[in-house]
Design a protein around this motif. Structure first.
Motif, mmCIF file in Angstrom:
data_model
loop_
_atom_site.group_PDB
_atom_site.id
_atom_site.type_symbol
_atom_site.label_atom_id
_atom_site.label_comp_id
_atom_site.label_asym_id
_atom_site.label_seq_id
_atom_site.Cartn_x
_atom_site.Cartn_y
_atom_site.Cartn_z
ATOM 1 N N HIS A 1 -9.271 3.303 -1.930
ATOM 2 C CA HIS A 1 -9.131 1.994 -1.292
ATOM 3 C C HIS A 1 -10.242 1.764 -0.269
ATOM 4 C CE1 HIS A 1 -6.978 -1.603 -0.132
ATOM 5 N NE2 HIS A 1 -7.010 -1.232 1.142
ATOM 6 N N LEU B 1 -1.218 1.757 -8.890
ATOM 7 C CA LEU B 1 -2.287 2.749 -8.807
ATOM 8 C C LEU B 1 -1.938 3.967 -7.953
ATOM 9 C CD1 LEU B 1 -4.978 2.858 -10.223
ATOM 10 C CD2 LEU B 1 -6.076 2.016 -8.140
ATOM 11 N N HIS C 1 -5.517 7.718 -3.541
ATOM 12 C CA HIS C 1 -5.682 6.273 -3.620
ATOM 13 C C HIS C 1 -6.168 5.699 -2.292
ATOM 14 C CE1 HIS C 1 -4.200 2.051 -3.332
ATOM 15 N NE2 HIS C 1 -4.788 1.991 -4.506
ATOM 16 N N THR D 1 -4.441 -6.494 -0.940
ATOM 17 C CA THR D 1 -3.653 -5.281 -1.185
ATOM 18 C C THR D 1 -3.146 -4.646 0.103
ATOM 19 O OG1 THR D 1 -5.567 -3.789 -1.067
ATOM 20 C CG2 THR D 1 -5.108 -4.824 -3.194
ATOM 21 N N GLY E 1 -3.576 -7.955 -6.513
ATOM 22 C CA GLY E 1 -3.613 -6.976 -5.436
ATOM 23 C C GLY E 1 -2.297 -6.242 -5.274
ATOM 24 N N TYR F 1 -1.926 -3.739 -8.058
ATOM 25 C CA TYR F 1 -2.782 -2.594 -7.702
ATOM 26 C C TYR F 1 -2.075 -1.694 -6.682
ATOM 27 C CZ TYR F 1 -6.517 -0.611 -4.681
ATOM 28 O OH TYR F 1 -7.290 0.192 -3.880
ATOM 29 N N SER F 2 -1.465 -2.287 -5.663
ATOM 30 C CA SER F 2 -0.804 -1.503 -4.610
ATOM 31 C C SER F 2 0.445 -0.802 -5.119
ATOM 32 C CB SER F 2 -0.439 -2.413 -3.429
ATOM 33 O OG SER F 2 -1.578 -3.025 -2.899
#
Length: 740
Positions: A85, A72, A81, A135, A65, A68-69
């Motif tokens: 999300h 991305l 994003h 995240t 997570g 990803y944070s």
């Protein structure tokens, strides 16, 4: 649009909105952990390794997570994003409410593949919701740092709100949710809270997208560290963050294993170290400058001494002292490591990378303790090793010298020599314990030099590995998913002992005249001796025993009977059948023995209905019966496999839990007669004969089936206490039987 939104949602409410969103997100994240662990525990024998494997899964998902944070938003744009999300949050909601599918339970494999099954099941049940919730902590702080607000320059105050939600989730689970709600109700409540969290995060996203972005001159509350916002991050600094996160994470699993080995493996005990872990984050990250000096100079070294003493000499009897001592040391170590992390936090620009490094360290610590250490160590070495590393992470003012290595080495040699001499002289145990106490006083005199202090602590712990309260020889040691197994003997080899962790699970006299004499919990004058006497009158009886141990119960078998042992750990079956260690099964049994490897309750479903004359539940996880073997649903299964006139026997000897009210209430709910023998007074002669105290409960459909048993006045009718709630697969309450 922005003006309309500004009227609808005032600017000064923004910190409260983001705090609330982070609070509920963290609450969900950490309440789901004990919830899913409790759902899965029954299918893996209740072993503490289940929780440690769950923790590794959660830490790895948390790392995913944070990656990803961090990555991305830089690839697709931070506002795009935010929309993505929200879509992922909505998709994750489709997997709710949480439940373990019947298909997953049917696919449960044997012990060697149990960790893989556990990880796959976790991924399929809570993987997506947990990932997307994990995240939110770095992501929402990143969003807040980019909106027009005077506190946007230092979003770390939101981290305290996140950890507060985590802490309250862990504390409320054993106190509020577990004692009062069934698992299905808990899962439904969690899904409702998820919907509330989704609404809050949606509002945060709207604030972030529609608000005017902040500029550097809008920020009046820059962090005290790296406040220029332009200092580059070095790999040395990143590695330091990882190390400071790794040690507390590994220590958390170590102290969890220590606690849950001697007590019941249920979320009540697991949440205590995790709650302490989170509390230190709250305390250290909630202030501009964390308090570290007092903890690293005085508190941590002082709390290290009783922990080193208890581990070195195996002191577990006074749990009321040593369990708090371990928790106090763990808390101090976390305060030092997390305080140093808080004081080295970067500017808001690098907030996601900072949390990514912390997550990497946490995942590495969990992977090392839960997965790697059982493969490379035969005993639980990782916990003492991390204690030494925690002491080593204290900042050093002086360079290392030869004495920093020589003094710990000389201490190790001197202590080992003293222990060997005292044991060969058969000195009283007090003299051996005094050696450890004196050595730790010497260790404390090195506290001003962290390297010397840490190595000296490790030297004492290494010497403790050679220590055993009685003169014994180690014949075999191995470690697997279910714990550490040892076969030991006295110096003459006349008695063999079978240990699981620090609990004795069986022993056998090797003298040919006494070799087939059942001892320990199964001594002829004890409760199981009375139960076995009934079997002699049934030469064609079929007997099921859940839990093998050293195989001592098999010595009661007679010709014409058929005995089946259900054992979750294949290593136990192998050890019990090795004539070099024990011969109850191979040399003393007069009936054919069948082994069924796997969880006793699950595998018992495969037996024909009405098949067994006796079903004995003698399954231990260290000092605790797995609680899923005591529920109403478990009793219903036993009864369906019990022949007419058959009996159920439960071995509930325990140092900390009184399980008789559980069985009394469950028996009453099914209209059964239950009796108990508390054979806790053992004479000196019986001790010489190898008898141990034990408590057994026996149930039958009709009171007449127990007439011959109750002719012995030591068997008393077991009555259900008033207002005691029946335990089911959906509901258990450890508080109700803890030290009752």
């Amino acid at each position: 649009m922005e003006a309309w939104f500004g009227r609808w949602f005032p600017l000064n409410m923004t910190p409260f909105l983001f705090s609330a969103a982070l609070f509920i997100s963290a609450f969900l994240l950490f309440s789901v952990q004990p919830l899913i662990a409790k759902m899965l525990l029954p299918y893996l024998g209740g072993t503490p390794a289940v929780w440690n494997t769950c923790m590794v899964f959660f830490q790895v998902m948390l790392l995913g997570g944070y990656i990803y944070s961090h990555i991305l938003p830089r690839k697709v744009g931070i506002k795009r994003h935010a929309i993505l999300h929200l879509l992922l949050l909505a998709v994750a909601a489709l997997t709710l409410p949480i439940a373990v599918s019947a298909k997953a339970i049917e696919a449960l494999p044997s012990a060697p593949s149990a960790p893989v099954w556990l990880l796959v099941t976790l991924l399929s049940t809570v993987g997506l919701p947990f990932f997307i919730l994990s995240t939110n902590a770095p992501l929402l702080q990143s969003w807040f740092s980019k909106i027009l607000h005077h506190r946007a320059g230092d979003p770390y105050f939101l981290y305290a709100a996140s950890n507060l939600g985590s802490l309250l989730a862990l504390l409320s689970y054993p106190v509020l949710f577990e004692p009062n709600l069934k698992l299905r109700q808990q899962s439904l409540l969690w899904a409702i809270c998820y919907a509330v969290g989704f609404a809050l995060i949606l509002t945060c996203a709207l604030v972030f997208i529609l608000r005017k972005p902040a500029t550097s001159r809008d920020l009046i509350n820059e962090p005290t560290t790296d406040d220029s916002g332009t200092t580059p991050l070095t790999w040395i600094r990143r590695l330091k963050w990882i190390a400071l996160a790794l040690v507390p994470s590994s220590l958390m699993l170590g102290v969890t294993t220590y606690l849950s080995t001697d007590l019941a493996p249920v979320p009540l005990l697991w949440v205590v170290p995790l709650a302490a872990y989170l509390l230190t984050f709250i305390l250290q990250f909630s202030r501009r400058q964390a308090n570290v000096k007092l903890w690293e100079r005085y508190v941590l070294p002082l709390f290290t001494l009783p922990v080193a003493f208890s581990l070195a000499c195996g002191a577990t009897g006074r749990f009321w002292f040593f369990i708090p001592a371990h928790l106090a040391f763990f808390f101090a170590a976390c305060m030092v490591c997390h305080g140093r992390l808080a004081n080295d936090r970067p500017s808001a620009r690098d907030v996601t990378e900072f949390y990514l490094c912390i997550s990497v360290g946490g995942a590495l610590g969990g992977l090392f303790s839960a997965l790697l250490a059982p493969l490379i160590f035969r005993t639980v070495i990782e916990y003492p090793l991390m204690i030494g590393l925690a002491c080593l992470l204290r900042p050093r003012k002086e360079n290392a010298n030869r004495l920093d290595l020589m003094i710990p080495f000389l201490l190790l040699v001197a202590l080992c020599g003293a222990l060997i001499v005292l044991q060969r002289l058969h000195a009283a145990e007090q003299f051996l314990l005094l050696c450890f106490a004196v050595s730790l006083i010497v260790v404390y005199r090195t506290v001003e030099r962290p390297l010397r202090f840490a190595l000296s602590v490790l030297a004492v712990l290494a010497a403790g590995a050679l220590y055993w309260p009685q003169p014994v020889k180690t014949l075999h040691t191995e470690r697997n998913f279910f714990g550490v197994l040892r076969v030991m003997s006295d110096p003459t080899g006349s008695v063999h002992y079978f240990w699981h962790g620090n609990t004795l699970h069986g022993r056998q006299y090797m003298n040919p005249t006494m070799r087939c004499q059942p001892v320990g919990y199964y001594h002829p004058s004890g409760p199981f001796g009375s139960i076995a006497a009934l079997l002699k009158e049934k030469p064609s009886a079929r007997v099921a025993v859940i839990g093998l141990g050293a195989g001592g119960t098999a010595s009661y078998s007679v010709e014409g009977q058929a005995w089946t042992f259900y054992e979750i750990d294949p290593a136990v079956v192998r050890i019990a059948n090795d004539p070099e260690y024990f011969s109850f099964v191979a040399g003393c049994s007069k009936a054919p023995i069948t082994y069924v490897v796997g969880d006793g309750r699950l595998r018992l479903k495969e037996a024909p209905e009405g098949h067994y004359s006796l079903i004995a539940i003698d399954a231990f996880t260290s000092d605790s019966i797995p609680l899923h073997l005591l529920t109403r649903e478990a009793l219903e299964l036993y009864l369906s496999r019990l022949a007419e006139g058959g009996i159920l026997a439960f071995h509930i000897s325990n140092r900390h839990l009184n399980l008789s009210p559980v069985l009394a209430t469950t028996a009453e709910s099914k209209g059964l007669t239950a009796v108990v023998m508390r054979d806790t007074e053992v004479t000196e002669q019986q001790q010489i004969e190898g008898k141990d105290p034990s408590i057994w409960v026996v149930m039958a459909r009709k009171s007449g089936d127990l007439t011959k048993l109750t002719a012995d006045s030591r068997w008393r009718l077991l009555k259900a206490p008033p207002n005691f709630r029946v335990w089911t697969d959906d509901f258990t309450n450890l508080f109700s039987v803890l030290w009752r």
